[in-house]
Scaffold this active site. Structure first.
Site, PDB file in Angstrom:
ATOM      1  CG  HIS A 126      -0.566  -0.115   2.645  1.00 15.86           C
ATOM      2  ND1 HIS A 126      -0.055  -0.883   3.296  1.00 15.86           N
ATOM      3  CD2 HIS A 126       0.381   0.988   3.204  1.00 15.86           C
ATOM      4  CE1 HIS A 126       0.751  -0.789   4.337  1.00 15.86           C
ATOM      5  NE2 HIS A 126       0.458   0.094   4.052  1.00 15.86           N
ATOM      6  CG  HIS A 134       4.020   4.175   5.444  1.00 14.01           C
ATOM      7  ND1 HIS A 134       2.799   4.628   6.494  1.00 14.01           N
ATOM      8  CD2 HIS A 134       2.922   2.572   5.778  1.00 14.01           C
ATOM      9  CE1 HIS A 134       2.662   4.033   6.642  1.00 14.01           C
ATOM     10  NE2 HIS A 134       2.074   2.698   5.838  1.00 14.01           N
ATOM     11  CD  GLU A 192       3.606  -1.083   7.362  1.00 14.26           C
ATOM     12  OE1 GLU A 192       2.880  -0.423   6.483  1.00 14.26           O
ATOM     13  OE2 GLU A 192       3.240  -1.339   8.859  1.00 14.26           O
TER      14      GLU A 192
END
Lengths: 134, 134
Positions: B7, B79, B130
């Site tokens: 994502h 992020h 991440e």
């Protein structure tokens, strides 16, 4: 209206170092640098299984990425690109909804040889959004 | 090592307005807001055909997204998340290569119930990265 995420573009201060990091440290499928003088950038394409990362480095005196790196010397995400089926229909819908298209509002040919538009970051949560006709 | 882009997370100052914009103006498949108090955020998930967008808004007094919005009131990309097959193996490889893992270096359970790590933005071209075990 929007379809796939075509790519995330990341402006980087050192293209070789960033490409090596994605290849060697992150173990991704990293291509060779490609100069795109019409767009004022040198690009390294990174193929992920479901989308692409594009590392951008300034090329030439008037690169839009140079201004970005002047503000953010460490680099950062420059834009995200969504695919649309019909870029003129997308543009018309966005303008009707009050969104601002950058430049003269006409699609131009982007880095992948397809028509693209950029939308004003202030209208999209601080994100520069590119639309590309798929 | 890295696999799919899981994502892109976008911090937004007005979650309802951003969700409505993605639903109505951009015509995307937008979910309902989900409070994630353990992560200090309320999240709206947007399903694209090949990945997800997550709109993040601060929840609670110590939200990491509140600090981001204090610096960037219009919002912005917070992020990006790459999938890895084995998060501890990924962590060990990254640390060997000199990358810094945020926090105590141990994976924690992320917003999708899977182990995650965050990497220092200064080590990754100004991008907060991440990693999520797929």
């Amino acid at each position: 209206m929007i379809g796939r995420l075509n790519h995330i573009a990341i402006a980087v201060p050192d293209l070789d170092a960033a490409a090596a990091q994605y290849r060697d440290t992150l173990g991704a499928d990293v291509g060779a640098p490609v100069a795109q003088p019409d767009h004022g950038v040198t690009v390294v394409f990174i193929d992920l299984p479901n989308t692409k990362i594009e590392l951008l480095h300034p090329l030439g005196e008037t690169s839009p990425v140079a201004a970005f790196l002047a503000r953010s010397p460490a680099g950062g995400i420059h834009h995200i690109c969504y695919e649309v089926a019909d870029i003129e229909a997308a543009r018309d819908r966005l303008v009707t909804e009050g969104a601002r298209v950058l430049g003269d509002g006409e699609p131009r040919i982007g880095a992948h040889g397809k028509p693209v538009l950029f939308l004003h970051p202030k209208d999209f949560n601080g994100c520069l959004v590119e639309l590309e006709e798929a």
